[in-house]
Scaffold this active site. Sequence first.
Site: not given
Length: 544
Positions: A276, A429, A272, A44, A40, A279
């Site tokens: 998954a 806008k 079965p 990034c 964990s 990535d």
Amino acid sequence: MKKKVAVVGGVAGGMSCAARIKRLDRDVEVVVFERGPDVSFANCGMPYYIGGVIRSRAAMAVQTPAGLSARYGLDIRTRHEVAAVDTAAKTVRVRALGSGEEFEEAYDALVLATGAEPLRLPVPGADLSHVHALNNLSDMDRIAEAAANAKTACIIGGGFIGLELAENLHARGLKITIVELMDQVLAPMDKEMTAPLLQELEIYGVDTRLGDSATAIEPGAVTLKSGARVDADLVCMCAGVKPRSALAAAAGIETGPRGHIVVDGRMRTSAPDVYAVGDAVQSRCTVSGEPVAIPLAGPANRQGRIAADVICGRDSEYIGIQGSSIVKVFDVAAGQTGLTEKRLKALGLPYRRAYLHPSQHAGYYPGAYPVDIKLLFSPEGKIYGVQATGAEGVDVVVDTIATAMRGGLTVYDLEELELAYSPQWGAAKHGVNMTGFVAANILRGDMDVVEPDAIPGDAFLLDVRKPEEAALGMIPGATVIPVDELSGRLDELPRDRAIAAYCGVGLRAYIACRLLTQAGFAAANINGGFTTWRAFNPPPAGQS
Ligand code: FAD
């Protein structure tokens, strides 16, 4: 007897799945096998630790095995690699990397969250010790340490990770060369939308070599196909990733044409009780419906949650992947969602495009910067995708339009969105509304457009900016008549030729075109104005 779930891979997809299973049903036994020392962790954030933006090494490990075990009651085995899966016996063979011991572990459900690994290009010298790839915290530590003793770096590949590393190694004082095989950086975007990124790299002194590739690596230098040699005390391979699906394939689980594990909407594989996520898998594109694999953290986390739901008996379904992403390149952000023009062409879908460059907030309030936007949409107004670059506000444009797409909104709905505004944020806008206006104007026939990369050779080019603006750069052969002088100078314009009008970004030329068409001229607005034309026709490096 307790149900037992084995999870292979303990980062984004795997740990999301494991923790959610425990949140949903504490009675399920969950064992997580992770071959690395960390679980964990913040993939990034790694470029930003290397660059010194993130200073705390401890912060990179978002959760520790001990913390996760205490909170959720998970059985987390780091430095344990799953070497084989027996889908008939429902067991995995596990290798304890510390002791070398091997053992079998039975499961009722198995989740493969093995991720993707960086491509190692088969270049002579690629195995030298100064050549790195960035995939986990150990790689990060090695690159950070190497950067401390390096003056030059060569980054092979100008995608997300390559660009982030370029910025962060530059921040460490290194002279950077990016070598990119394609004729653009950031391949997931359309080429013209990456022009601001090239400009930004140039401003910061990054030597970007497009259309070239590394042919040999030696200590201190990389030789390129063009014959050039670039200095490189440090080399980073950032040439893309491939799915880690060998485990699944060896177990007879179906994989797709590029090696990704095939899953259904419930994240079930062909075997079965084997799921998954992340990535390693391919899933359905929410826009085109085709199978796609886009390696991003958000989808990996969501897929992990869906697999957990299904394992716990819930009726959840992953609706697919849209490809929403954003990356920072020095002071510019580049974001996108949905399909690009390249993809639309490949799919043979009819499309229109709108280019515009509104400010991220009211232009009169200090600190207004343009957001360069490209919207792709169907002739009926369905939104196919958006790409945007700019110093600020790119996330708002991309995220709002991504949400609109998920909700099935059209370009006409973008016109009507009521978005938050005060001078510091947005506009009465808003740029997103403006995107809808431009697209809807094109579809309703209120504005004829000429595409900046397909201006007819016999068109009369009309530049409606002020002469001092045109003096800074204009489309060759254009006649300059400022929009506010136009109504008094109509006799200077041809009535027997199509007029292609432009201004800086398309707004004044839109006003000019409305005036001209009402006066009987055949006038069309160059889509996105001079700014977009310039993106298609960039000046040679060093002259921007
Ligand atoms: P991973 O998070 O990669 O986890 C897979 C884990 O499985 C690995 O730890 C691996 O050691 C383990 N494993 C593999 N095989 C085995 C085995 N046989 N036995 C035991 N363990 C095994 N995405 C974004 O959306 N935004 C970003 O800004 C962003 N930045 C990124 C920056 C970098 C430098 C990198 C490398 C990635 C970045 N990503 C980003 C991508 C994102 O991190 C991934 O999409 C996401 O982590 C994928 O999750 P995953 O669970 O599929 O794989």
